[in-house]
Design a protein around this motif. Structure first.
Motif, PDB file in Angstrom:
ATOM      1  N   THR A 274       0.869  -1.169   0.000  1.00 23.95           N
ATOM      2  CA  THR A 274       0.000   0.000   0.000  1.00 23.95           C
ATOM      3  C   THR A 274       0.905   1.217   0.000  1.00 23.95           C
ATOM      4  O   THR A 274       1.788   1.337   0.859  1.00 23.95           O
ATOM      5  N   LYS A 276       1.458   5.440  -0.124  1.00 24.69           N
ATOM      6  CA  LYS A 276       0.967   6.800   0.061  1.00 24.69           C
ATOM      7  C   LYS A 276       2.008   7.740  -0.526  1.00 24.69           C
ATOM      8  O   LYS A 276       3.162   7.734  -0.101  1.00 24.69           O
ATOM      9  N   GLU A 299      -3.032   7.494  -3.008  1.00 22.69           N
ATOM     10  CA  GLU A 299      -2.870   6.316  -2.158  1.00 22.69           C
ATOM     11  C   GLU A 299      -3.485   5.139  -2.897  1.00 22.69           C
ATOM     12  O   GLU A 299      -4.625   5.211  -3.359  1.00 22.69           O
ATOM     13  N   ARG A 363      -3.959  -0.299   5.200  1.00 26.38           N
ATOM     14  CA  ARG A 363      -3.688   1.113   4.950  1.00 26.38           C
ATOM     15  C   ARG A 363      -2.967   1.770   6.120  1.00 26.38           C
ATOM     16  O   ARG A 363      -2.469   2.889   5.990  1.00 26.38           O
TER      17      ARG A 363
END
Length: 623
Positions: A274, A276, A299, A363
């Protein structure tokens, strides 16, 4: 101060400090090594105290050295002495070491100047200069004759001379070639060293840093400083959060193998991430063996599975998604917030809303005390809650066993058997069913495998299959968490599946394997039973002694575990089933012949144990 008046030729004369008449002789003797200590002392004294003598000495030495270089022979000290001088003066002292100057080969010093005591100093100098001029002229004449002779062509040519000349030319060519080879070798060696040094610096540059981890186990331990450099790295278990130099933050879920290519690019060979991406890292790119992603400040989550299976979820912003090998004529597909793209092993792509896909990606960094550990253990309860088995699912969410529809919470159903129902929105679940054999054996997989030992039941499902065993007592609406062996299962750290009979669910083991190709499934374990706290509620309007549920565990339709359990006395069983590499489906089911009230059946901490794919078959399992 010394006088600056100089005579153009000969010894400088000074009325105040005359130069001794034997000064030139002493200089020559000092040069050819025949000077006596007494003479050297006088010479040294004159050079030190008499500036005229010192200037003359410098000029004499300069002339001497120049003539020596050109002629190779200069006058001896004896030639500067008169023939009638006493023999004792011309004899060399026994304390003097003879160091005669070299003579030119083939040339005798027959015309050296002869001077006597009556010869004036100026005459001595003139004779020496005339002698030097004659010697120089003779030397130059000889050199000219030698040059003319070398330019005169040979009178005739013979075979032997030609062979000699060819041999000499070959030797010269070989010598030049050898020098060239040596030079080239040295240059190549130097270039090799520079290239190796440059490659070492390039390969060891820092591209990112390890920021955080949870239950992490690396194939090769990370540097204690946390600095990440180029080269393949494998996270075998747990989670890790890394930050690239340009600012992109990536959460890795094991098993994942990746390589940082630059300060803003990485290659994901397999696994889950994940990312960002702040504005400073816009353009962050991720490549997989089958796809590529370019981020524009967002994201997103990316799964690089086995055999080309790929999935990407965009949680914010936008990305460009491109399949590998699509060619320059095919434009990348733009995905925006809340869109997902799946790529099947056959290359088929599908764009769907993120809400229709399971919660595959972490996340945020999870708690370290959960049951599920990436690369080590998957929670089947989390998968029921639309998660990836790593605590990303929704607590309390379930599935209607009669329709395959997602239920947002525990639901009272009382629905009849409709056969095997697939659950397309949850890729790790093959489907659900209501077990009953009144109309023949029940089908328990999408491939048509039958549950031949399935008993006859009421054919009715009373509640949804739920992530987190919770039960309701009567019509009060009061919810109670399941309890087995004195332990309450009410958190992610203590997960459970509530499965009031009659219900069955089948997990697709191959789909799980494809999502994590570096991990092998080795075992399934859980504890099953009827929640112990049901007794106090059942006593109000039922007989707890009649509460019984039969628990089933099937692998590819064949029972691996079957046990009927009640609550008086409290009963529960630990289940441990081995899973082989060719086992495709794992099925859990609960059945009851008719009475359904207070059958609070549950599977506590249902988990798949994982091991490294390379250790599969070696007997080494994850500890």
């Amino acid at each position: 101060m010394c006088s600056q008046d100089h005579q153009p030729r000969g010894i400088r004369m000074s009325q105040g400090n005359p130069i001794p008449s034997n000064f030139a002789e002493w200089i020559v003797r000092s040069l050819d090594g025949t000077i006596s200590p007494e003479q050297f002392a006088v010479l040294d004294h004159e050079i030190t105290t008499n500036c005229e003598a010192r200037a003359y000495y410098v000029e004499f030495i300069t002339t001497y050295v120049g003539l020596m270089d050109l002629v190779g022979s200069l006058p001896k000290a004896e030639t500067l002495m008169g023939a009638n001088e006493p023999q004792t003066r011309r004899e060399t002292s026994s304390r003097i070491v003879e160091c005669p100057a070299p003579k030119a080969q083939g040339r005798e010093n027959t015309d050296a100047p002869r001077v006597g005591p009556e010869t004036s100093e100026e005459e001595r100098i003139r004779r020496i200069e005339r002698y030097a001029s004659r010697q120089l002229a003779a030397f130059l004449a000889e050199e000219q004759r030698a040059q003319l002779q070398s330019q005169t062509p040979a009178a005739r040519w013979d075979l032997w001379s030609g062979i000699c000349e060819a041999t000499q030319a070959a030797q010269r060519f070989a010598a030049v070639g050898a020098r060239l080879v040596k030079t080239a070798t040295i240059c190549l060696f130097a270039l090799g060293i520079l290239a190796a040094l440059g490659f070492y610096i390039y390969a060891n540059r820092t591209l990112g840093i390890l920021v955080d981890s949870a239950n992490a186990k690396w194939e090769v331990p990370i540097d204690q400083t946390g600095k990440l450099r180029t080269g393949l790295m494998t996270l075998e278990e747990g989670y890790a959060r890394i930050k690239l130099k340009k600012g992109a933050e990536v959460i890795l879920q094991a098993p994942s193998t990746f390589n940082l290519r630059s300060a803003n690019r990485m290659f994901l060979e397999s696994g889950w991430i994940t990312a960002k991406v702040p504005p400073s890292a816009t353009g962050f790119a991720v490549k997989t063996p089958d796809a590529g992603i370019v981020d524009f400040g967002t994201e997103f989550g990316l799964l690089a599975g086995n055999a080309g299976n790929t999935e990407v979820h965009v949680f914010d912003g936008r990305i460009d998604f491109e399949r590998a090998g699509a060619g320059s004529a095919v434009q990348p597909q733009r995905l925006v917030k809340n869109e997902a793209m799946t790529v099947a092993a056959n290359g088929q792509t599908r764009r769907v809303p993120v809400q229709q896909r399971p919660h595959l990606f972490a996340r945020t960094m999870p708690a370290r005390d959960g049951l599920a550990i990436p690369g080590k253990r998957l929670s089947l309860a989390d998968i029921v809650g639309a998660g990836n088995g790593l605590d990303t699912g929704v607590w309390g969410q379930g599935i209607d066993a009669s329709t395959g529809q997602i239920a947002s919470r525990r639901t009272i159903l009382r629905k009849n058997d409709n056969g095997f129902m697939p659950v397309p929105s949850l890729p790790f679940i093959d489907g659900v069913f209501v077990p009953d054999s009144n109309d023949g054996s029940a089908i328990v997989t999408s491939t048509g495998i039958r549950f031949e030992q399935c008993p006859k039941t009421s054919g009715t499902s009373y509640e949804s299959i739920v992530n987190g065993a919770t039960f309701q007592a009567g019509s009060s609406g009061e919810v109670h968490y399941g309890q087995l062996a004195g332990r309450i299962y009410d958190t992610r750290a203590n997960p459970s599946i509530g499965m009031h009979p009659n219900a069955g669910i089948t997990f697709d083991l191959d789909a799980i394997r494809n999502a994590m190709p570096e991990a092998a499934i080795s075992r399934f374990h859980t504890r099953c039973g009827v929640s112990e706290n049901v007794v106090s509620f059942a006593e109000r309007d039922a007989d707890p002694n009649t509460i019984e549920v039969t628990f089933w565990v099937l692998v590819d339709g064949r029972p691996r575990f079957s046990r009927t359990l009640g609550v008086v006395p409290a009963q529960s069983e630990q289940i441990d089933v081995s899973i082989g590499p060719r086992d495709r489906f794992l099925t859990l089911a609960t059945t009851n012949p008719g009475a359904y009230r207070y059958c609070w059946a549950m599977f506590a901490e249902p988990a798949l144990e994982l091991m490294r794919e390379k250790d599969a078959g070696t007997g080494r399992e994850a500890q």
